[in-house]
Design a protein around this motif. Structure first.
Motif, PDB file in Angstrom:
ATOM      1  N   PRO A 198       0.799  -1.230   0.000  1.00 48.04           N
ATOM      2  CA  PRO A 198       0.000   0.000   0.000  1.00 48.04           C
ATOM      3  C   PRO A 198       0.827   1.274   0.000  1.00 48.04           C
ATOM      4  CG  PRO A 198      -0.055  -1.021   2.168  1.00 48.04           C
ATOM      5  CD  PRO A 198       0.587  -2.014   1.241  1.00 48.04           C
ATOM      6  N   THR A 199       2.083   1.206   0.465  1.00 50.42           N
ATOM      7  CA  THR A 199       2.905   2.415   0.532  1.00 50.42           C
ATOM      8  C   THR A 199       3.673   2.676  -0.759  1.00 50.42           C
ATOM      9  OG1 THR A 199       4.739   1.165   1.518  1.00 50.42           O
ATOM     10  CG2 THR A 199       3.200   2.237   3.021  1.00 50.42           C
ATOM     11  N   LEU A 200       3.861   1.642  -1.585  1.00 50.75           N
ATOM     12  CA  LEU A 200       4.719   1.790  -2.744  1.00 50.75           C
ATOM     13  C   LEU A 200       4.097   1.391  -4.081  1.00 50.75           C
ATOM     14  CD1 LEU A 200       8.205   0.447  -1.548  1.00 50.75           C
ATOM     15  CD2 LEU A 200       7.627   2.786  -2.159  1.00 50.75           C
ATOM     16  N   ALA A 201       3.342   0.318  -4.094  1.00 57.95           N
ATOM     17  CA  ALA A 201       3.039  -0.360  -5.359  1.00 57.95           C
ATOM     18  C   ALA A 201       1.984   0.336  -6.209  1.00 57.95           C
ATOM     19  CB  ALA A 201       2.600  -1.799  -5.093  1.00 57.95           C
ATOM     20  N   ASN A 202       2.182   0.256  -7.505  1.00 61.54           N
ATOM     21  CA  ASN A 202       1.138   0.538  -8.488  1.00 61.54           C
ATOM     22  C   ASN A 202       0.531  -0.766  -9.003  1.00 61.54           C
ATOM     23  OD1 ASN A 202       3.586   2.712  -9.223  1.00 61.54           O
ATOM     24  ND2 ASN A 202       1.569   3.609  -8.900  1.00 61.54           N
ATOM     25  N   GLY A 216      -2.006  -7.997 -10.944  1.00 61.59           N
ATOM     26  CA  GLY A 216      -3.109  -7.044 -10.996  1.00 61.59           C
ATOM     27  C   GLY A 216      -2.813  -5.771 -10.229  1.00 61.59           C
ATOM     28  N   SER A 217      -3.794  -4.911 -10.190  1.00 64.75           N
ATOM     29  CA  SER A 217      -3.665  -3.625  -9.513  1.00 64.75           C
ATOM     30  C   SER A 217      -3.651  -3.811  -8.000  1.00 64.75           C
ATOM     31  CB  SER A 217      -4.838  -2.721  -9.895  1.00 64.75           C
ATOM     32  OG  SER A 217      -6.045  -3.252  -9.375  1.00 64.75           O
ATOM     33  N   VAL A 218      -3.214  -2.765  -7.311  1.00 62.94           N
ATOM     34  CA  VAL A 218      -3.236  -2.787  -5.850  1.00 62.94           C
ATOM     35  C   VAL A 218      -4.669  -2.931  -5.350  1.00 62.94           C
ATOM     36  CG1 VAL A 218      -2.721  -1.450  -3.774  1.00 62.94           C
ATOM     37  CG2 VAL A 218      -1.127  -1.433  -5.692  1.00 62.94           C
ATOM     38  N   GLY A 244      -4.700 -19.119  -4.842  1.00 65.05           N
ATOM     39  CA  GLY A 244      -5.314 -19.109  -6.170  1.00 65.05           C
ATOM     40  C   GLY A 244      -6.535 -18.235  -6.273  1.00 65.05           C
ATOM     41  N   ALA A 245      -6.857 -17.470  -5.234  1.00 63.15           N
ATOM     42  CA  ALA A 245      -8.067 -16.666  -5.268  1.00 63.15           C
ATOM     43  C   ALA A 245      -7.994 -15.542  -6.297  1.00 63.15           C
ATOM     44  CB  ALA A 245      -8.344 -16.070  -3.885  1.00 63.15           C
ATOM     45  N   GLY A 246      -6.777 -15.121  -6.664  1.00 63.39           N
ATOM     46  CA  GLY A 246      -6.653 -14.008  -7.599  1.00 63.39           C
ATOM     47  C   GLY A 246      -6.510 -14.405  -9.048  1.00 63.39           C
ATOM     48  N   ARG A 247      -6.598 -15.680  -9.343  1.00 63.47           N
ATOM     49  CA  ARG A 247      -6.466 -16.117 -10.740  1.00 63.47           C
ATOM     50  C   ARG A 247      -7.669 -15.674 -11.556  1.00 63.47           C
ATOM     51  NH1 ARG A 247      -2.495 -20.159 -11.508  1.00 63.47           N
ATOM     52  NH2 ARG A 247      -1.742 -21.063  -9.566  1.00 63.47           N
TER      53      ARG A 247
END
Length: 248
Positions: A198-202, A216-218, A244-247
């Protein structure tokens, strides 16, 4: 906008696939790479740094495939790389280390000190330019490593766990530098510190056993989290991504 694109990257070691079918697109900004030990994070960064040669797959930057030796030389000039463990000239000054790095990355001799000065400004090390590298604290040594990595003004910056083992204040300084640098460059950074997302990523990439299990996106990564769990929201999102929830 420049982007780094990888398609079906594979890497084998001792007959085993360390990376298998890795595909993603990283635009300007910070893409954080998460994953357990042995997931392939460091190997992926070494492949992108051209330190290792992929067994299969393609890499392209700014729309140009890296296909020939000439392409490879051009691509290397666009990459800055800071591994987990890096060597330097311990008895030489910070400035001399960065000057040498600029020269070794193809900066003309007459321009190396100017390039090093810029890198030291950006990383907040100008007042330590004449300090011997061996006298630096852990966090300042990491910042010197970053200055070496950016001395030739690369469009791609690859960082392998750059904030590990340093205190919170120094970690904050490194984060500030990365956010500024990523305004005009592609930064790929591996980390075990999930709360750096949350502090750095796009963008977030999650590797597990050599496979990409989330890309994927933050915001999408955050949506996997569960505040009712015994972990933080971001830790629970990471665990669910590994499950695997984000597949897609």
């Amino acid at each position: 906008m420049d982007a780094l694109t990888c398609r079906d990257i594979a890497y084998r070691y001792a007959g085993n696939r360390v990376l298998d079918g890795i595909s993603f697109r990283a635009p300007n900004g910070i893409s954080i790479i998460l994953g357990p030990n042995g997931a392939g994070k460091s190997t992926l960064l070494r492949v992108l740094a051209t330190e290792l040669r992929a067994a299969a797959g393609t890499i392209a930057y700014a729309g140009h495939p890296v296909a020939t030796e000439r392409d490879l030389r051009w691509f290397r000039s666009a990459v800055g790389y800071l591994p987990q463990r890096f060597s330097c000239m311990d008895h030489a000054s910070v400035l001399d280390n960065v000057v040498y790095s600029a020269w070794s990355h193809g900066v003309a001799i007459r321009d190396c000190e100017r390039a090093a000065d810029r890198a030291l400004d950006v990383t907040g090390l100008r007042e330590h330019a004449r300090t011997a590298a061996r006298r630096l604290s852990g966090g300042m040594r990491q910042r010197m490593g970053m200055a070496c990595a950016i001395a030739h003004a690369p469009g791609i910056l690859l960082l392998d766990e750059p904030t590990v083992g340093i205190d919170p204040r120094q970690r904050l300084e490194i984060r500030r530098f990365l956010v500024r640098y990523a305004e005009r460059a592609i930064v790929l950074m591996s980390t075990h510190i999930v709360d750096e997302v949350p502090t750095l990523a796009n963008r977030v990439l999650v590797l597990d056993s050599g496979h990409m299990v989330f890309d994927g996106s933050v915001e999408r990564f955050r949506s996997l989290g569960d505040e009712r769990s015994y972990s933080t929201l971001w830790e629970s999102a990471y665990i669910r991504a590994l499950e695997g929830a984000g597949r897609a």
